[in-house]
Motif scaffolding. Structure first.
Motif, short mmCIF file in Angstrom:
data_model
loop_
_atom_site.label_atom_id
_atom_site.label_comp_id
_atom_site.label_asym_id
_atom_site.label_seq_id
_atom_site.Cartn_x
_atom_site.Cartn_y
_atom_site.Cartn_z
N ASP A 23 22.15 -9.41 -6.97
CA ASP A 23 21.35 -8.18 -6.55
C ASP A 23 20.02 -8.56 -6.66
O ASP A 23 19.68 -9.58 -7.00
CB ASP A 23 22.04 -6.93 -7.32
CG ASP A 23 21.57 -6.81 -8.73
OD1 ASP A 23 20.92 -7.69 -9.52
OD2 ASP A 23 22.18 -5.75 -9.53
N ALA A 24 19.13 -7.31 -6.44
CA ALA A 24 17.74 -7.65 -6.62
C ALA A 24 17.14 -8.01 -8.03
O ALA A 24 16.40 -8.95 -8.30
CB ALA A 24 17.12 -6.52 -6.12
N ASP A 25 17.85 -7.61 -9.04
CA ASP A 25 17.37 -8.00 -10.46
C ASP A 25 17.62 -9.24 -10.62
O ASP A 25 16.91 -10.02 -11.06
CB ASP A 25 17.89 -7.03 -11.48
CG ASP A 25 17.37 -5.46 -11.38
OD1 ASP A 25 16.34 -5.66 -10.98
OD2 ASP A 25 18.08 -4.68 -11.94
N MET A 26 18.90 -9.66 -10.32
CA MET A 26 19.28 -11.11 -10.60
C MET A 26 18.57 -12.09 -9.77
O MET A 26 18.38 -13.21 -10.25
CB MET A 26 21.05 -11.17 -10.24
CG MET A 26 21.87 -10.73 -11.62
SD MET A 26 21.70 -11.63 -12.98
CE MET A 26 21.90 -13.20 -12.45
N ARG A 27 18.08 -11.81 -8.38
CA ARG A 27 17.36 -12.72 -8.02
C ARG A 27 16.05 -12.90 -8.57
O ARG A 27 15.64 -13.93 -8.53
CB ARG A 27 17.28 -12.18 -6.44
CG ARG A 27 18.34 -12.34 -5.54
CD ARG A 27 18.08 -12.15 -4.02
NE ARG A 27 17.37 -10.74 -3.64
CZ ARG A 27 18.21 -9.62 -3.61
NH1 ARG A 27 19.50 -9.83 -3.55
NH2 ARG A 27 17.51 -8.35 -3.30
N ARG A 28 15.62 -11.90 -8.98
CA ARG A 28 14.12 -12.00 -9.81
C ARG A 28 14.27 -12.63 -10.75
O ARG A 28 13.58 -13.76 -11.31
CB ARG A 28 13.51 -10.59 -10.06
CG ARG A 28 12.97 -9.65 -8.67
CD ARG A 28 12.26 -8.53 -9.14
NE ARG A 28 13.14 -7.48 -9.72
CZ ARG A 28 13.83 -6.59 -8.82
NH1 ARG A 28 13.55 -6.60 -7.54
NH2 ARG A 28 14.59 -5.75 -9.52
N MET A 29 15.43 -12.62 -11.64
CA MET A 29 15.73 -13.35 -12.76
C MET A 29 16.03 -14.74 -12.56
O MET A 29 15.42 -15.51 -13.35
CB MET A 29 16.77 -12.77 -13.70
CG MET A 29 16.46 -11.45 -14.50
SD MET A 29 17.86 -10.95 -15.66
CE MET A 29 19.02 -10.35 -14.51
N ARG A 30 16.67 -15.31 -11.39
CA ARG A 30 16.92 -16.37 -10.96
C ARG A 30 15.55 -17.19 -10.75
O ARG A 30 15.34 -18.36 -11.17
CB ARG A 30 17.90 -16.47 -9.69
CG ARG A 30 18.27 -18.07 -9.43
CD ARG A 30 19.03 -18.01 -8.05
NE ARG A 30 20.47 -17.16 -8.73
CZ ARG A 30 21.53 -17.55 -9.10
NH1 ARG A 30 21.40 -18.93 -9.69
NH2 ARG A 30 22.52 -16.79 -9.52
N VAL A 31 14.71 -16.38 -9.76
CA VAL A 31 13.42 -16.97 -9.43
C VAL A 31 12.41 -17.14 -10.73
O VAL A 31 11.80 -18.21 -10.93
CB VAL A 31 12.77 -15.96 -8.67
CG1 VAL A 31 11.29 -16.46 -8.40
CG2 VAL A 31 13.49 -16.26 -7.15
N ALA A 32 12.64 -16.14 -11.74
CA ALA A 32 11.63 -16.25 -12.83
C ALA A 32 12.11 -17.49 -13.51
O ALA A 32 11.25 -18.39 -14.22
CB ALA A 32 11.59 -15.16 -13.63
N ARG A 33 13.46 -17.86 -14.00
CA ARG A 33 13.98 -18.86 -14.57
C ARG A 33 13.38 -20.30 -13.81
O ARG A 33 13.14 -21.43 -14.51
CB ARG A 33 15.43 -19.02 -14.64
CG ARG A 33 15.92 -18.05 -15.85
CD ARG A 33 17.35 -18.08 -15.96
NE ARG A 33 18.39 -18.33 -15.02
CZ ARG A 33 19.11 -17.00 -14.41
NH1 ARG A 33 18.62 -15.91 -15.02
NH2 ARG A 33 19.69 -17.02 -13.31
#
Length: 160
Positions: free
Chosen positions: A61-71
């Protein structure tokens, strides 16, 4: 809705733009292409359509996409340790459904990754559910059906 030819051209341009952003690591701009409720899905089973109740390689979802990008950006994951280079080739773009509220598209992708001097190819069928806006499209769902998702996948340092 626009004519089929005009719609196909706009969809093709959008899909090419998304692929270019990902190949050039424009992850923050890629995040802006999504609806708030959008889902990025990479299923393990090519025949499964109940993504919410089955195992997936990704169900973001949006939160996981942001976390994936941050990693990926910050090197906080094993997969980002030695980020490679990618080239996506998008083809066979086909509009399956179109209304004023949603455009469903299917296409083929060949993603080539070069890392540690080794070239690996990931063929996939992709299904997009796009929401038309005054500025273009937003992705409401992207399902990446990797042809070898049920086999060995080495650590990936990119978004499909």
């Amino acid at each position: 809705m626009k004519s089929n030819t005009e719609l196909l051209a706009k969809v093709t341009e959008f899909i090419g733009y998304e692929a270019d952003l990902l190949d050039h690591k424009g992850y923050q701009e890629w995040l802006s292409l999504w609806t708030d409720s959008g889902l990025y899905i990479v299923p393990t089973d090519l025949n499964e359509a109940d993504y919410l109740n089955t195992l997936n390689l990704a169900l973001d979802d949006a939160d996981m996409r942001r976390m994936r990008v941050a990693r990926l950006i910050n090197g906080e994951s094993v997969s980002a340790d030695s980020v490679g280079y990618t080239v996506r080739m998008m083809s066979r773009i086909r509009v399956l459904e179109a209304s004023d509220d949603v455009v469903v598209v299917r296409c083929a992708m060949t993603l080539n990754e070069l890392r540690h001097g080794k070239l690996v190819t990931y063929p996939a069928n992709i299904e997009y559910r796009l929401v038309p806006t005054d500025e273009g499209f937003l992705v409401d769902r992207k399902v990446v059906k990797l042809l070898h998702a049920d086999g060995f996948l080495r650590t990936v340092s990119f978004i499909f």
